[in-house]
Design a protein around this motif. Structure first.
Motif, short mmCIF file in Angstrom:
data_model
loop_
_atom_site.label_atom_id
_atom_site.label_comp_id
_atom_site.label_asym_id
_atom_site.label_seq_id
_atom_site.Cartn_x
_atom_site.Cartn_y
_atom_site.Cartn_z
N GLU A 210 34.11 24.12 57.11
CA GLU A 210 33.71 25.43 57.61
C GLU A 210 32.31 25.78 57.15
O GLU A 210 31.91 25.44 56.04
CB GLU A 210 34.70 26.50 57.16
N ARG A 211 31.59 26.46 58.02
CA ARG A 211 30.28 26.99 57.67
C ARG A 211 30.18 28.38 58.26
O ARG A 211 30.34 28.57 59.45
CB ARG A 211 29.18 26.08 58.20
N ARG A 212 29.98 29.35 57.38
CA ARG A 212 30.00 30.77 57.78
C ARG A 212 31.32 31.13 58.48
O ARG A 212 31.35 31.90 59.43
CB ARG A 212 28.81 31.10 58.68
N GLY A 213 32.40 30.52 57.98
CA GLY A 213 33.72 30.84 58.49
C GLY A 213 34.07 30.18 59.80
O GLY A 213 35.16 30.39 60.33
N LYS A 214 33.19 29.34 60.34
CA LYS A 214 33.43 28.69 61.62
C LYS A 214 33.59 27.18 61.41
O LYS A 214 32.95 26.58 60.57
CB LYS A 214 32.28 28.96 62.59
N LEU A 215 34.45 26.58 62.23
CA LEU A 215 34.72 25.16 62.13
C LEU A 215 33.50 24.33 62.50
O LEU A 215 32.86 24.56 63.53
CB LEU A 215 35.89 24.79 63.06
N VAL A 216 33.21 23.34 61.67
CA VAL A 216 32.24 22.30 62.01
C VAL A 216 33.04 21.02 62.23
O VAL A 216 33.54 20.42 61.27
CB VAL A 216 31.20 22.10 60.89
N PRO A 217 33.21 20.58 63.47
CA PRO A 217 34.08 19.41 63.76
C PRO A 217 33.35 18.10 63.50
O PRO A 217 33.06 17.32 64.42
CB PRO A 217 34.41 19.61 65.24
N ILE A 218 33.11 17.81 62.26
CA ILE A 218 32.30 16.65 61.90
C ILE A 218 32.95 15.34 62.31
O ILE A 218 32.25 14.38 62.64
CB ILE A 218 31.99 16.69 60.38
N LYS A 219 34.28 15.28 62.34
CA LYS A 219 34.95 14.04 62.74
C LYS A 219 34.67 13.72 64.21
O LYS A 219 34.42 12.56 64.57
CB LYS A 219 36.46 14.16 62.51
N GLU A 220 34.71 14.71 65.06
CA GLU A 220 34.41 14.48 66.47
C GLU A 220 32.97 13.99 66.65
O GLU A 220 32.68 13.12 67.49
CB GLU A 220 34.65 15.74 67.29
N THR A 221 32.06 14.55 65.86
CA THR A 221 30.67 14.09 65.92
C THR A 221 30.57 12.65 65.45
O THR A 221 29.87 11.83 66.06
CB THR A 221 29.79 14.99 65.03
N ALA A 222 31.28 12.33 64.38
CA ALA A 222 31.28 10.96 63.87
C ALA A 222 31.83 9.99 64.91
O ALA A 222 31.32 8.88 65.08
CB ALA A 222 32.08 10.88 62.58
N ASP A 223 32.89 10.39 65.61
CA ASP A 223 33.48 9.53 66.63
C ASP A 223 32.48 9.22 67.73
O ASP A 223 32.35 8.07 68.17
CB ASP A 223 34.71 10.20 67.24
N GLU A 224 31.77 10.25 68.19
CA GLU A 224 30.80 10.04 69.27
C GLU A 224 29.68 9.11 68.81
O GLU A 224 29.23 8.24 69.55
CB GLU A 224 30.24 11.38 69.72
N ALA A 225 29.22 9.30 67.58
CA ALA A 225 28.14 8.46 67.05
C ALA A 225 28.60 7.03 66.84
O ALA A 225 27.87 6.08 67.13
CB ALA A 225 27.64 9.04 65.73
N ALA A 226 29.83 6.86 66.35
CA ALA A 226 30.33 5.53 66.00
C ALA A 226 30.67 4.68 67.21
O ALA A 226 30.77 3.45 67.10
CB ALA A 226 31.56 5.66 65.11
N ALA A 227 30.84 5.31 68.36
CA ALA A 227 31.22 4.56 69.55
C ALA A 227 30.19 3.51 69.94
O ALA A 227 30.52 2.51 70.58
CB ALA A 227 31.43 5.53 70.72
N ASP A 228 28.94 3.72 69.55
CA ASP A 228 27.87 2.78 69.90
C ASP A 228 27.32 2.05 68.68
O ASP A 228 26.17 1.60 68.69
CB ASP A 228 26.72 3.54 70.59
#
Length: 656
Positions: A203-221
């Motif tokens: 969380e950052r400022r009480g809001k979700l940061v979906p870092i796993k989804e970002t990692a998935d998109e980056a790791a696909a390539d």
């Protein structure tokens, strides 16, 4: 500020000389027959090899194989060999030696999340986690020289990953937790990372940061990436990628711990830090077991007295160099790291001061821009906190403006604490100039060169310069400097060594006053040429932020058909300020002080400036967006939001 104003600055804080003998540096000095800081500095300047050997001994580098020679320059100053022939292991001298001294129950990490949750990790627990993580990495094919990507928020597991990779001879590559998929992918491809550790989110400022989804998109390539270990930070219900993803806790639960300490050559790489540049390609800076971790431990120990019992907190991200600084400074000195995952002003403007007070922080690290922002909320927020344990305020990232410096000194430091400024960089693995608890401090300045650093100021012809502004250089090598860049030596040599052969070019404008205090006036590549006169952006920005309606400011030079280059300013105004009244007044104030030739082409009110999470304003990005040019590498931005509605000059292309 201009030179005349710098020369008039008073000393704001002075040490008590009687304190020196009881400090870590004072004790080291006594062992070598020295009695004052100045005596140590003088000997370090004339005999740097003595100093680096004495400093390594004082920090407690544990040589598992003794070194043969402190410094070998057979390959030139660009590629020095420090502690040649020696063998050691960062994880050993950072953690294992303290366990052997019976400190298993001492606090190693105190953590607070954005949501207010807390954790404490002892030295014994930290060692257990490091050994298990090292075993988990080995079981997944990670070995000496392989890269482990660290893509986590500021959580204890980030420390575990960094030191576990070092323990087995792997290289950790920390990525900024706020990166989107593109910069993560670029770094995964460039580093050829085999394994990545990320989280299910934070969380950052009480809001979700979906870092796993970002990692998935980056790791696909990323074809070299075989394994992704996922830390359960929020307990989200995620579907893991079959054959690649595993939960961190489950992987460690079945791991065979690495209990034996491998011995690595002093020059074995352990950290790959990416530094954003003015081009579209970030620079991968390679640091060694006896380099950056030792240098940061030494600087913090000798600059402001880091030792067991101290509690260091730096408002940063593990993806920036100051994340590695925290790990190095704290565990190289047997201290406690206070890790804060949240933001300084959420949910209230005194969040930072509350964290510092609640967790008994003794050394607090900040950036000047952060202080400018917090000062805008008013004096009452820090004034409400006594901060009784705080002993030192440290800062880095960019030049100070004098008024925010005084605000921090008076309201955070209560007029009694030293504000120790230092400046270096990701490539340096060190500071070049710094303040010190052992020397007088002037507002916005540096008490001198950092111990052991042969800093100088050059004119354009490469001659040593005094009484005027010039280029900051270093005349000799030091432990901590990058072994080169990940993509080879050409760009490294071109960037730092080619302009003044044999001397490291830092890229900052510097000035040395008659009292021996140093001042940095901004990046030399940010210099604005107005009517044939070089103007550092910090001069203009200091004037602007002195206005009560201005929270922060950036000044840039833009192409101009008549003048060659013209001044454009961007300001963030206080809530309630009237731009129609404030902007003409700001323009007039620049002309009144700097002359008609400095009249801005425009002064724009903006909602925010492009800056890193550390608070460094990226002027080159502001300039590029304004004129419609390619902004280059923008992956260091904390958020792209300020660019969405950023002003553009007439005829400028839309932002790419």
């Amino acid at each position: 500020m201009n030179v005349d104003e710098l020369n008039r600055l008073p000393v704001a804080w002075e040490p008590d000389p009687a304190d020196f003998p009881g400090t870590p540096l004072g004790r080291m000095a006594a062992r070598h027959g020295l009695t004052t800081f100045d005596e140590v500095a003088a000997r370090a300047a004339t005999d740097p090899e003595w100093f680096w050997a004495a400093a390594a001994d004082d920090v407690g580098l544990r040589w598992l194989k003794p070194y043969d020679k402190v410094l070998d320059l057979s390959d030139g100053p660009q590629f020095p060999h420090f502690f040649k022939g020696g063998g050691l292991n960062w994880a050993d001298y950072a953690i294992d030696r303290w366990i052997e001294q019976g400190r298993e129950a001492d606090e190693a990490i105190v953590w607070e999340g954005d949501d207010g949750s807390t954790r404490t990790v002892t030295y014994g627990e930290l060692k257990e986690q490091i050994d298990l993580a090292a075993g988990a990495f080995v079981a997944r094919g990670v070995g000496v020289g392989d890269v482990v990507a660290l893509y986590l928020p500021m959580v204890p597991e980030a420390v575990v990953v960094m030191l576990a990779a070092a323990k087995i001879g792997a290289i950790v590559a920390p990525f900024f937790s706020g990166f989107g998929p593109t910069p993560v992918r670029e770094r995964l491809l460039d580093s050829k990372a085999k394994l990545m550790v990320t989280a299910d989110g934070f969380e950052r400022r009480g809001k979700l940061v979906p870092i796993k989804e970002t990692a998935d998109e980056a790791a696909a390539d990323a074809p070299d990436l075989r394994t992704v270990l996922v830390v359960r930070r929020l307990g989200r219900d995620l579907t893991l990628v079959d054959g690649r993803d595993e939960w961190w806790d489950e992987a460690l639960a079945v791991a065979e711990p690495v209990t034996e300490t491998p011995v690595f050559d002093a020059e074995t790489p352990c950290i790959l830090l990416y530094s954003s540049g003015s081009t579209g390609r970030p620079k991968g800076c390679l640091h060694t077991h006896s380099g950056l971790p030792f240098k940061f431990a030494q600087e913090s120990r000798h600059g402001y007295g880091m030792q067991p019992g101290e509690r260091l907190m730096w408002l940063t991200d593990m993806g920036w160099v100051m994340g590695a600084y925290v790990v190095s400074a704290v565990f190289g000195n047997g201290a406690t790291a206070v890790l804060f995952e949240g933001t300084a002003d959420f949910p209230t403007p005194d969040r930072l001061w509350s964290v510092v007070e609640r967790h008994r922080v003794t050394v607090l690290g900040v950036a000047p821009t952060l202080i400018r922002i917090l000062a805008g909320f008013g004096d009452q927020w820090p004034d409400a906190h006594e901060l009784p344990d705080l002993r030192v305020i440290a800062s880095t990232g960019e030049p100070w403006n004098v008024e925010p410096w005084w605000w921090c000194f008076r309201h955070v430091g209560k007029g009694r604490l030293p504000l120790v400024n230092m400046s270096g960089g990701t490539e340096c693995g060190a500071s070049i100039v710094s303040g010190s608890v052992h020397r007088p401090i002037k507002p916005a300045g540096f008490s001198g060169t950092t111990l052991g650093m042969a800093a100088d100021i050059f004119d354009p012809a490469g001659r040593s310069l005094r009484g005027a502004v010039g280029e900051l250089v270093v005349r000799g090598p030091w432990p901590g400097m990058t072994q080169g860049l990940w993509d080879g030596p050409e760009r490294y040599l071109r960037t730092y060594w080619d302009r003044f052969p044999g001397n490291w070019l830092q890229g900052d404008f510097a000035y040395l006053d008659a009292d021996g205090h140093w001042f940095l006036l901004g990046r030399s590549d940010d210099t604005i040429m107005l009517a044939g006169k070089r103007v550092g952006p910090a001069e203009i920005e200091s004037l602007l932020v002195d206005d009560p309606d201005v929270v922060e400011a950036a000044a840039v030079g833009v192409p101009d058909t008549a003048k060659g280059e013209a001044l454009v300013c961007f300001v963030v105004l206080m809530d309630g300020a009237d731009p129609q009244e404030a902007l003409p007044r700001l323009e007039a104030s620049i002309v009144a002080r700097e002359g008609k030739a400095t009249r801005p082409k425009a002064v724009h009110a903006v909602a925010g400036l492009p800056k890193t999470r550390n608070g460094k304003v990226l002027r080159r990005v502001a300039r590029a967006v304004y004129i419609g040019a390619d902004p280059g590498d923008v992956t260091a931005l904390e958020s792209p939001e300020p660019l969405a509605d950023f002003p553009r000059q007439e005829g400028a292309a839309p932002a790419p």
